[in-house]
Design a protein around this motif. Structure first.
Motif, mmCIF file in Angstrom:
data_model
loop_
_atom_site.group_PDB
_atom_site.id
_atom_site.type_symbol
_atom_site.label_atom_id
_atom_site.label_comp_id
_atom_site.label_asym_id
_atom_site.label_seq_id
_atom_site.Cartn_x
_atom_site.Cartn_y
_atom_site.Cartn_z
ATOM 1 N N UNK A 68 93.275 91.353 38.689
ATOM 2 C CA UNK A 68 92.144 92.283 38.585
ATOM 3 C C UNK A 68 90.925 91.597 37.963
ATOM 4 N N UNK A 69 91.154 90.753 36.947
ATOM 5 C CA UNK A 69 90.044 90.039 36.311
ATOM 6 C C UNK A 69 89.389 89.068 37.296
ATOM 7 N N UNK A 70 90.175 88.341 38.029
ATOM 8 C CA UNK A 70 89.624 87.413 39.017
ATOM 9 C C UNK A 70 88.863 88.166 40.111
ATOM 10 N N UNK A 71 89.402 89.289 40.534
ATOM 11 C CA UNK A 71 88.701 90.076 41.543
ATOM 12 C C UNK A 71 87.382 90.621 41.000
ATOM 13 N N UNK A 72 87.381 91.054 39.721
ATOM 14 C CA UNK A 72 86.134 91.496 39.103
ATOM 15 C C UNK A 72 85.128 90.366 39.003
ATOM 16 N N UNK A 73 85.580 89.168 38.644
ATOM 17 C CA UNK A 73 84.682 88.015 38.568
ATOM 18 C C UNK A 73 84.112 87.683 39.937
ATOM 19 N N UNK A 74 84.939 87.768 40.961
ATOM 20 C CA UNK A 74 84.453 87.522 42.317
ATOM 21 C C UNK A 74 83.425 88.564 42.724
ATOM 22 N N UNK A 75 83.638 89.816 42.350
ATOM 23 C CA UNK A 75 82.662 90.873 42.654
ATOM 24 C C UNK A 75 81.354 90.631 41.910
ATOM 25 N N UNK A 76 81.438 90.187 40.639
ATOM 26 C CA UNK A 76 80.237 89.866 39.880
ATOM 27 C C UNK A 76 79.481 88.701 40.504
ATOM 28 N N UNK A 77 80.206 87.740 41.011
ATOM 29 C CA UNK A 77 79.550 86.602 41.674
ATOM 30 C C UNK A 77 78.803 87.055 42.916
ATOM 31 N N UNK A 78 79.339 88.021 43.630
ATOM 32 C CA UNK A 78 78.634 88.560 44.801
ATOM 33 C C UNK A 78 77.331 89.212 44.381
ATOM 34 N N UNK A 130 75.665 88.597 41.637
ATOM 35 C CA UNK A 130 74.788 87.524 41.161
ATOM 36 C C UNK A 130 74.136 86.792 42.329
ATOM 37 N N UNK A 131 74.849 86.589 43.379
ATOM 38 C CA UNK A 131 74.279 85.929 44.555
ATOM 39 C C UNK A 131 73.164 86.765 45.170
ATOM 40 N N UNK A 132 73.373 88.065 45.251
ATOM 41 C CA UNK A 132 72.333 88.937 45.779
ATOM 42 C C UNK A 132 71.083 88.910 44.899
ATOM 43 N N UNK A 133 71.309 88.926 43.579
ATOM 44 C CA UNK A 133 70.156 88.871 42.650
ATOM 45 C C UNK A 133 69.395 87.559 42.823
ATOM 46 N N UNK A 134 70.120 86.460 42.944
ATOM 47 C CA UNK A 134 69.460 85.163 43.123
ATOM 48 C C UNK A 134 68.704 85.105 44.446
ATOM 49 N N UNK A 187 80.441 79.381 44.760
ATOM 50 C CA UNK A 187 81.600 78.585 44.340
ATOM 51 C C UNK A 187 82.436 79.306 43.309
ATOM 52 N N UNK A 188 81.762 79.978 42.363
ATOM 53 C CA UNK A 188 82.508 80.764 41.375
ATOM 54 C C UNK A 188 83.283 81.896 42.041
ATOM 55 N N UNK A 189 82.640 82.519 43.066
ATOM 56 C CA UNK A 189 83.307 83.619 43.761
ATOM 57 C C UNK A 189 84.559 83.119 44.481
ATOM 58 N N UNK A 190 84.396 82.016 45.218
ATOM 59 C CA UNK A 190 85.562 81.473 45.934
ATOM 60 C C UNK A 190 86.627 80.966 44.966
ATOM 61 N N UNK A 191 86.174 80.397 43.836
ATOM 62 C CA UNK A 191 87.147 79.973 42.832
ATOM 63 C C UNK A 191 87.934 81.156 42.289
ATOM 64 N N UNK A 192 87.234 82.273 42.076
ATOM 65 C CA UNK A 192 87.911 83.480 41.588
ATOM 66 C C UNK A 192 88.876 84.022 42.642
ATOM 67 N N UNK A 193 88.428 83.987 43.908
ATOM 68 C CA UNK A 193 89.313 84.461 44.980
ATOM 69 C C UNK A 193 90.545 83.574 45.079
ATOM 70 N N UNK A 194 90.335 82.242 44.975
ATOM 71 C CA UNK A 194 91.471 81.324 45.026
ATOM 72 C C UNK A 194 92.416 81.550 43.854
#
Length: 449
Positions: free
Chosen positions: A130-140, A142-146, A257-264
């Protein structure tokens, strides 16, 4: 002397009148030997012409029609030690009844709360997922904000570039005006020089015009410098725009990369969870394997382990169970010489051990105490004893088999063949010929249909 002879003959005559004398001496009686001889000869001829049912005899054992109904071993799947017996030899059990309880013998399974600890590990891993999935969602996010920030920054730089282009246009116009003025002042200074030489104007007037000409040259140079500076600023803005794109692409790539790392990491943790769940299922199944149950209803026999605390290895036989309510059959072995005479559906007469019977093999209708069976299978491979195994089931249309039959009991089978005269059967046995080839009527009827 004469008197003695007369006396002797008189005594013989008196003896001839006695019953024992007449029974012993058959001199005056007719013999009946000839009558007996002819009578026996006629009877023998009649007997030799009587029909005789050819047959094949073979010893057999009582077994079952289906292999799952035969006695089977109950083995341990895991090693252990005997904790408690729930049955004894000779007891009848039902399917699912507990026979034996085993205890653990391996150190890695001694933990009394092994299942609970493994479940906690699974729960912790699920929280990590769940934590990794939340981090991946946050990375998404963050990508939109950037991406939005990059778009705003590029819009700002594009505005500056547009303004700089307008400034370049203005500076270009100023430079053109300065060049036009310089050209005019150049003509004027040339004319003023001619006029100065002619004495039309004074030297002071000529100096004024030259100063104006010098100012025009300076203004032209200044306008050119401003234009070049504006072009340089435009180039800097374009470089800045590329830098903004590169900067934000780096940030976006890092976020991706953080998102894919979290997914992995979530996928790896999920694999660990699956492995732990498999381990938990194995632990749970192992706990259930400590209780050995009956696979089917039957009688318990041949207990191989006895004492409490006795060790058993993986795959060891614990007891043997003899199933109940089985369909009995007889396995008999036929020599290769007689095998072509055996067919599926052929009738066989049996004499079971322990059940008295009077058998006339050539006249099965006159036998008493025999039981009928039907051949259900003939094996095509030879047995270790050099004969072929034949399986015979109970004939439902005839006398039912005894209920007291037990697997492993002995029997004598008589496979009925063709009806021939007794004299032919004697001649065949003397010459060592095989019986007549015979096909059951049921099989012939089926083929005809």
């Amino acid at each position: 002397m004469k008197t003695y002879l007369n006396t002797s003959f008189d005594k013989i005559d008196e003896a001839a009148k006695m019953k024992s004398f007449s029974d012993i001496y058959q001199i005056n009686k007719r013999s009946s030997i000839k009558k007996w001889f002819y009578g026996i000869l006629v009877i023998s001829l009649v007997i030799l012409l009587l029909p005789w049912t050819q047959n094949i005899r073979s010893n057999g054992n009582i077994t079952t029609l289906r292999q799952e109904d035969r006695p089977q071993e109950i083995n341990t799947i895991i090693p252990g030690r005997v904790v408690k017996w729930f049955v004894k030899e000779g007891d009848f059990v039902k399917k699912g009844d507990t026979i034996l309880q085993l205890g653990e013998v391996k150190v890695e399974y001694f933990d009394p709360i092994l299942l609970q600890r493994t479940q906690r590990q699974i729960d912790a891993k699920n929280q990590s997922i769940l934590a990794y999935e939340g981090k991946a969602s946050t990375s998404v996010t963050q990508t939109e904000v950037l991406r939005n920030a990059m778009e705003l920054k590029l819009n700002s730089v594009d505005n500056k570039i547009g303004q700089q282009k307008l400034k370049i246009t203005s500076d270009s116009a100023d430079l053109a005006a300065a060049n036009n003025a310089l050209n005019a002042y150049t003509r004027q200074i040339a004319a003023a020089k001619v006029m100065l030489d002619s004495g039309v104007i004074s030297l002071i007037e000529f100096e004024k015009r030259r100063v104006t000409y010098q100012d025009a040259i300076a203004k032209t140079t200044s306008s050119g410098n401003k234009l070049n500076q504006s072009k340089q600023e435009l180039l800097n803005l374009r470089i800045e725009r590329n830098g903004v794109v590169q900067e934000y692409l780096d940030k976006i790539a890092k976020a991706e990369g953080d998102r894919f790392g979290s997914i992995s990491a979530a996928a790896s943790t999920e694999a660990e969870v699956l492995k732990l769940e498999n381990t938990l299922a194995n632990y749970d199944a192992r706990q259930q394997l400590f209780f050995i149950t009956a696979p089917q209803s039957g009688q318990i026999t041949k207990a191989m382990k006895a004492g409490i605390g006795e060790m058993v290895k993986e795959g060891d036989m614990i007891v043997e169970i003899v199933p109940q309510n089985t369909k009995l059959a007889v396995e008999m072995f036929v020599s290769p010489l007689d095998l072509p005479l055996i067919n599926k559906g052929q009738k066989v007469t049996f004499i079971f051990d322990g059940f008295p019977a009077i058998v006339f093999s050539g006249w099965p209708q006159t036998s008493y105490g025999t039981f009928s069976g039907i051949i259900t299978a003939v094996e095509t491979s030879v047995s270790p004893n050099g004969k072929f195994r034949v399986l015979v089931a109970e004939d439902k249309d005839d006398r039912p088999w005894p209920k007291n039959l037990r697997m492993g009991g002995g029997s004598k089978g008589i496979a009925l063949l063709k009806d021939v005269p007794i004299i032919y059967e004697l001649w065949r046995n003397i010459n060592g010929f095989p019986p007549e080839f015979y096909v059951p009527e049921t099989k012939a009827t089926t083929t005809k249909k």
